[in-house]
Design an enzyme around this catalytic site. Structure first.
Site, mmCIF file in Angstrom:
data_model
loop_
_atom_site.group_PDB
_atom_site.id
_atom_site.type_symbol
_atom_site.label_atom_id
_atom_site.label_comp_id
_atom_site.label_asym_id
_atom_site.label_seq_id
_atom_site.Cartn_x
_atom_site.Cartn_y
_atom_site.Cartn_z
ATOM 1 N N HIS A 10 0.969 -1.140 -0.085
ATOM 2 C CA HIS A 10 -0.058 -0.190 0.063
ATOM 3 C C HIS A 10 0.233 1.016 0.125
ATOM 4 O O HIS A 10 1.499 1.294 1.017
ATOM 5 C CB HIS A 10 -0.935 -0.072 1.148
ATOM 6 C CG HIS A 10 -1.604 0.878 1.589
ATOM 7 N ND1 HIS A 10 -2.709 1.358 1.495
ATOM 8 C CD2 HIS A 10 -2.043 2.771 1.040
ATOM 9 C CE1 HIS A 10 -4.065 2.139 1.189
ATOM 10 N NE2 HIS A 10 -2.964 3.290 1.221
ATOM 11 N N HIS A 12 1.684 5.686 -1.945
ATOM 12 C CA HIS A 12 1.419 6.871 -2.307
ATOM 13 C C HIS A 12 2.379 7.317 -3.089
ATOM 14 O O HIS A 12 3.763 7.570 -1.361
ATOM 15 C CB HIS A 12 1.123 7.715 -1.718
ATOM 16 C CG HIS A 12 -0.910 6.700 -1.016
ATOM 17 N ND1 HIS A 12 -1.803 7.525 -1.499
ATOM 18 C CD2 HIS A 12 -1.227 6.400 -0.032
ATOM 19 C CE1 HIS A 12 -2.859 6.655 -0.944
ATOM 20 N NE2 HIS A 12 -2.675 6.505 0.033
ATOM 21 N N LYS A 60 -9.501 -0.048 -6.295
ATOM 22 C CA LYS A 60 -9.118 0.142 -4.858
ATOM 23 C C LYS A 60 -10.352 0.646 -5.015
ATOM 24 O O LYS A 60 -11.532 1.729 -5.495
ATOM 25 C CB LYS A 60 -7.955 1.205 -4.544
ATOM 26 C CG LYS A 60 -8.074 2.222 -3.605
ATOM 27 C CD LYS A 60 -8.222 1.369 -2.328
ATOM 28 C CE LYS A 60 -8.007 2.273 -0.864
ATOM 29 N NZ LYS A 60 -6.337 2.758 -0.566
ATOM 30 N N HIS A 79 -10.792 0.844 1.694
ATOM 31 C CA HIS A 79 -10.684 1.838 2.815
ATOM 32 C C HIS A 79 -11.353 2.016 3.091
ATOM 33 O O HIS A 79 -12.637 2.221 3.011
ATOM 34 C CB HIS A 79 -10.007 3.733 2.004
ATOM 35 C CG HIS A 79 -9.843 4.598 2.931
ATOM 36 N ND1 HIS A 79 -9.096 5.330 3.389
ATOM 37 C CD2 HIS A 79 -10.959 4.599 3.840
ATOM 38 C CE1 HIS A 79 -9.139 5.689 4.172
ATOM 39 N NE2 HIS A 79 -10.059 5.947 3.826
ATOM 40 N N HIS A 108 -4.967 -0.629 5.987
ATOM 41 C CA HIS A 108 -4.761 -0.200 6.816
ATOM 42 C C HIS A 108 -5.082 0.376 7.859
ATOM 43 O O HIS A 108 -5.685 1.033 8.263
ATOM 44 C CB HIS A 108 -4.040 1.879 6.314
ATOM 45 C CG HIS A 108 -4.873 1.998 5.263
ATOM 46 N ND1 HIS A 108 -6.710 2.303 5.676
ATOM 47 C CD2 HIS A 108 -5.064 3.281 4.832
ATOM 48 C CE1 HIS A 108 -7.144 2.732 4.624
ATOM 49 N NE2 HIS A 108 -6.398 2.859 3.855
ATOM 50 N N ASP A 166 1.385 2.476 3.186
ATOM 51 C CA ASP A 166 0.322 3.963 3.379
ATOM 52 C C ASP A 166 1.205 5.578 3.047
ATOM 53 O O ASP A 166 0.458 6.313 3.944
ATOM 54 C CB ASP A 166 -0.802 4.182 4.164
ATOM 55 C CG ASP A 166 -1.821 5.012 3.695
ATOM 56 O OD1 ASP A 166 -2.128 5.393 2.484
ATOM 57 O OD2 ASP A 166 -2.520 4.986 5.008
#
Length: 344
Positions: free
Chosen positions: A13, A15, A99, A136, A174, A247
């Site tokens: 995970h 970004h 996602k 999420h 997460h 994350d």
């Protein structure tokens, strides 16, 4: 123990952002990991296979010379994602998941799903094609307390999703609560979860006691100590249902330190060291390799990495700031001393 050698880990995970930020985030991701699941919440979001291919090329252009790190791409689920979109993903060798963001849940999630029922056609196609759904897992209702949004999502949505799509692999990403850890632990083989370094190392007291510390602010938000302890037990349980997902989410220092600071913690500058810190504090360094290196690829149906990394007990201080492209960010654990250091 003075050194620890483990199978090279992956980050399930991550970004990276886009543009100039990639000059920082891609080398940081590649420093210890072999693969990364890349979040698609850009502006505009990555909703089609061709957009994922273009984003992947921009990422690979910033890869350090000689690095074998690979970005595993993800498509952003919307109310309008079709079975044809899923077919395009299924034919790709580098798009590995879809996602789900509830609309408005976190950074760049305005294009997210407004009603899960609108996605059932896409989810059915994903179930048939064997494409995982990354969740999420929060509700966004204004009347639900921010500290309860994960638990409410599980009760209100995830229970039903597991019943309706039992063959669909799902990752509750997460996780931040005891309820999340327990639900995944008790679930079937098609349900797993990622856990971040910040949710293992910190709780909401670190963020709020003695003044607001915006660089601990992320979504889902840090919870009580009892939830932190539940996550530590899950991560160190040697269960294949829990694996590493940082994350890591960069924001500039200015965008974090203002009247409406952005949500996200940047950890890829020292990700494996931060996890080693948490596992050693729990007396479970021997469990780090499974969590970091084995269970993620097992769940995704990918081969485990063949190379290794070595950590040495070599205390070092995390820098107060770091570059983010042409700007500056404050990394997770800035100014703190970590006990383990990645050996080159």
């Amino acid at each position: 123990m003075q050194t620890l050698t483990i199978t090279r880990p992956d980050d399930w995970h991550l970004h990276l952002r886009d543009g100039e930020a990639l000059t920082t985030t891609v080398p940081d991701a590649a420093r210890c990991f072999n693969r990364g699941i890349i979040m698609p919440n850009l502006v505009p979001p990555v909703v089609k296979a061709e957009q994922a291919a273009e984003y992947r090329e921009r990422i690979l252009a910033q890869l350090p010379a000689g690095s074998e790190w690979q970005p595993l791409m993800v498509i952003y689920l919307t109310d309008n994602t079709s079975a044809d979109d899923i077919a395009d993903i299924a034919s790709s060798d580098f798009i590995k998941a879809v996602k789900y963001y509830p609309a408005g849940a976190t950074t760049n999630s305005d294009s997210g799903v407004t009603d899960l029922a609108k996605t059932y056609t896409a989810l059915e196609a994903m179930e048939k094609a064997g494409i995982p759904l990354l969740l999420h897992g929060e509700v966004t209702d204004a009347d639900i307390d921010i500290f309860d949004r994960e638990a409410v999502f599980i009760d209100r949505h995830l229970v039903g999703l597991r019943q309706r799509f039992p063959g669909l692999k799902m990752v509750l990403e997460h996780i931040t609560t005891r309820q999340g850890a327990e639900f995944v632990a008790q679930g079937d083989v098609n349900l797993a979860a990622t856990i971040t370094p910040q949710h293992l190392l910190y709780n909401r007291n670190h963020m709020l006691v003695g003044g607001i510390r915006p660089h601990y602010y992320c979504l889902p938000i840090l919870k009580r100590d009892v939830h932190q302890q539940a996550l530590i037990r899950a991560a160190t349980s040697d269960s294949g249902k829990f694996f590493l997902g940082t994350d890591s989410a960069p924001h500039t220092k200015n965008n974090k330190e203002n009247a409406c600071g952005c949500a996200g913690c940047y950890s890829n500058h020292a990700a494996i060291e931060l996890y080693a810190e948490a596992f050693e504090q729990a007396g479970a360094l021997d469990k780090l390799e499974g969590f970091a290196s084995h269970y993620g690829p097992d769940f995704y149906g990918l081969p485990r990495n063949q190379s290794t990394i070595t950590l040495a007990r070599d205390p070092w201080q995390v820098a107060d700031t770091a570059p983010l492209g042409n700007d500056t960010l404050v990394p997770l654990a800035a100014g703190q001393t970590l006990q383990w250091k990645l050996q080159s």
